[in-house]
Scaffold this motif. Structure first.
Motif, PDB file in Angstrom:
ATOM      1  N   PHE A  39      -6.216   5.552   4.402  1.00 20.33           N
ATOM      2  CA  PHE A  39      -7.019   4.523   5.060  1.00 20.33           C
ATOM      3  C   PHE A  39      -7.073   4.666   6.582  1.00 20.33           C
ATOM      4  N   GLU A  72       0.850  -1.184   0.000  1.00 21.39           N
ATOM      5  CA  GLU A  72       0.000   0.000   0.000  1.00 21.39           C
ATOM      6  C   GLU A  72       0.890   1.240   0.000  1.00 21.39           C
ATOM      7  N   ARG A 109     -10.026   3.455   8.871  1.00 18.94           N
ATOM      8  CA  ARG A 109     -10.964   2.576   8.174  1.00 18.94           C
ATOM      9  C   ARG A 109     -10.286   1.366   7.522  1.00 18.94           C
ATOM     10  N   TRP A 110      -9.160   0.951   8.082  1.00 17.65           N
ATOM     11  CA  TRP A 110      -8.456  -0.202   7.533  1.00 17.65           C
ATOM     12  C   TRP A 110      -9.318  -1.463   7.531  1.00 17.65           C
ATOM     13  N   PRO A 143      -0.942   4.858   2.358  1.00 12.94           N
ATOM     14  CA  PRO A 143      -1.671   4.352   3.532  1.00 12.94           C
ATOM     15  C   PRO A 143      -2.420   5.410   4.326  1.00 12.94           C
ATOM     16  N   VAL A 164      -7.482  -5.257  13.668  1.00 10.07           N
ATOM     17  CA  VAL A 164      -6.334  -4.866  12.841  1.00 10.07           C
ATOM     18  C   VAL A 164      -5.069  -4.977  13.692  1.00 10.07           C
ATOM     19  N   GLU A 196      -7.270   2.215  16.771  1.00 13.70           N
ATOM     20  CA  GLU A 196      -7.526   1.355  15.610  1.00 13.70           C
ATOM     21  C   GLU A 196      -6.821   0.006  15.677  1.00 13.70           C
ATOM     22  N   PHE A 233      -2.597   5.422  11.060  1.00 13.71           N
ATOM     23  CA  PHE A 233      -3.638   4.792  11.871  1.00 13.71           C
ATOM     24  C   PHE A 233      -4.337   5.817  12.754  1.00 13.71           C
ATOM     25  N   CYS A 249     -10.123  -2.773   3.613  1.00  6.35           N
ATOM     26  CA  CYS A 249      -9.359  -3.921   3.120  1.00  6.35           C
ATOM     27  C   CYS A 249     -10.153  -5.220   3.127  1.00  6.35           C
ATOM     28  N   ILE A 292      -1.062  -5.982   9.123  1.00  5.69           N
ATOM     29  CA  ILE A 292      -0.328  -4.979   8.356  1.00  5.69           C
ATOM     30  C   ILE A 292       1.125  -4.974   8.809  1.00  5.69           C
TER      31      ILE A 292
END
Length: 286
Positions: free
Chosen positions: A32, A26, A35-36, A29, A57, A124, A120, A40, A82
């Motif tokens: 995102f 990615e 809202r990862w 990043p 996550v 999150e 992030f 995804c 990730i």
């Protein structure tokens, strides 16, 4: 992932590899953040289930070649994993592993710890793994360590209410230094181990870890969760703690069967100094 030199094939072309495995990398990043888990999650077309997001996550900070990342993703298909690393070659190898082992719930980001709060949102992350980070033993490089109080304060802002930080390292001095920093950043330890492989065998292994085992190294570790917000005085204790990892070496240096990475010269010098001091003491009149 430790101070290692990555060997590449003779005809290795970084740009070509990045293009070949771009599906797992990615490059933007920041778009995102927050809202990862939803962004995804795979689209299932007309057979879309009631779920529309990953349950949690996880971050592998300093993911290396991705063996830990991909194995963790394989074991937990309903969660997103990730990996982040500042080394482009590591990112390419990790992306290759993700693609070739078909791990749709894993991806990599070519950035380091300094970008975390851009990538992030608060709360999150369910966990942050620090697998064999470079220890930077010398005092003047201490702020590069990923376990300083300042880094840990960033992590706690990004962790969910029950989120955890897990450190694994072959460096007992780094582990003990990390304990001072975790306390200063307001964490409480869930476990502290002198032999993670024996006590927590379910944790996926890294490539570096496999090489360590052949050298007789022990894996030290900590798993911690954020507690009450630390006071300014508490944070200052972390800044004021001894920053040279030499200070965290055991007293009986000659009993060491494995010297932590980057500390070989320091240990040799200390042993020689103590031997000289002992000889001088023997010669001194009583």
């Amino acid at each position: 992932m430790g101070l290692t030199h990555i060997r590449t094939p003779r005809n290795f072309v970084l740009e070509e590899r990045i293009e070949r495995y771009a599906a797992a990398i990615e490059g933007h990043p920041e778009a995102f953040a927050g809202r990862w888990a939803e962004a995804c999650f795979p689209s299932m077309g007309s057979s879309t289930p009631t779920l529309s997001r990953y349950a949690r996550v996880h971050l592998d900070l300093g993911c290396g070649k991705g063996s830990y990342l991909v194995e963790a993703a394989r074991r937990n298909p309903g969660e997103l994993f990730i990996g982040m690393d500042i080394e482009p070659i590591c990112i390419v190898y990790a992306a290759q592993r993700i693609v070739e082992e078909a791990a749709p719930n894993a991806l990599v980001i070519p950035l380091g710890a300094g970008a975390l709060e851009r990538v992030f949102a608060p709360g999150e992350l369910a966990s942050i793994a620090l697998n064999f980070p470079t220890p930077y033993p010398k005092r003047h490089f201490a702020q590069r360590r990923t376990v300083t109080v300042d880094h840990l304060l960033v992590y706690r802002r990004l962790l969910s209410q029950d989120g955890t930080v897990t450190l694994r390292t072959d460096s007992q001095p780094l582990r003990d230094y990390a304990l001072t920093q975790l306390d200063a950043a307001g964490y409480h330890t869930l476990w502290v181990s002198n032999d993670v492989r024996a006590e927590h065998p379910g944790i996926p292994q890294t490539e570096y870890e496999g090489r360590l085992a052949a050298q007789g190294a022990r894996v030290y570790g900590i798993c911690a969760a954020a507690g009450p917000e630390p006071t300014p005085e508490q944070i200052d204790r972390g800044h004021d703690a001894e920053q040279s990892l030499v200070a965290y070496l055991p007293e009986d240096l000659e009993s060491l069967t494995y010297v932590p990475l980057g500390m070989e010269a320091a240990v040799t010098n200390l042993i020689n100094r103590r031997r000289r001091e002992a000889r001088r003491a023997e010669r001194s009149p009583r």
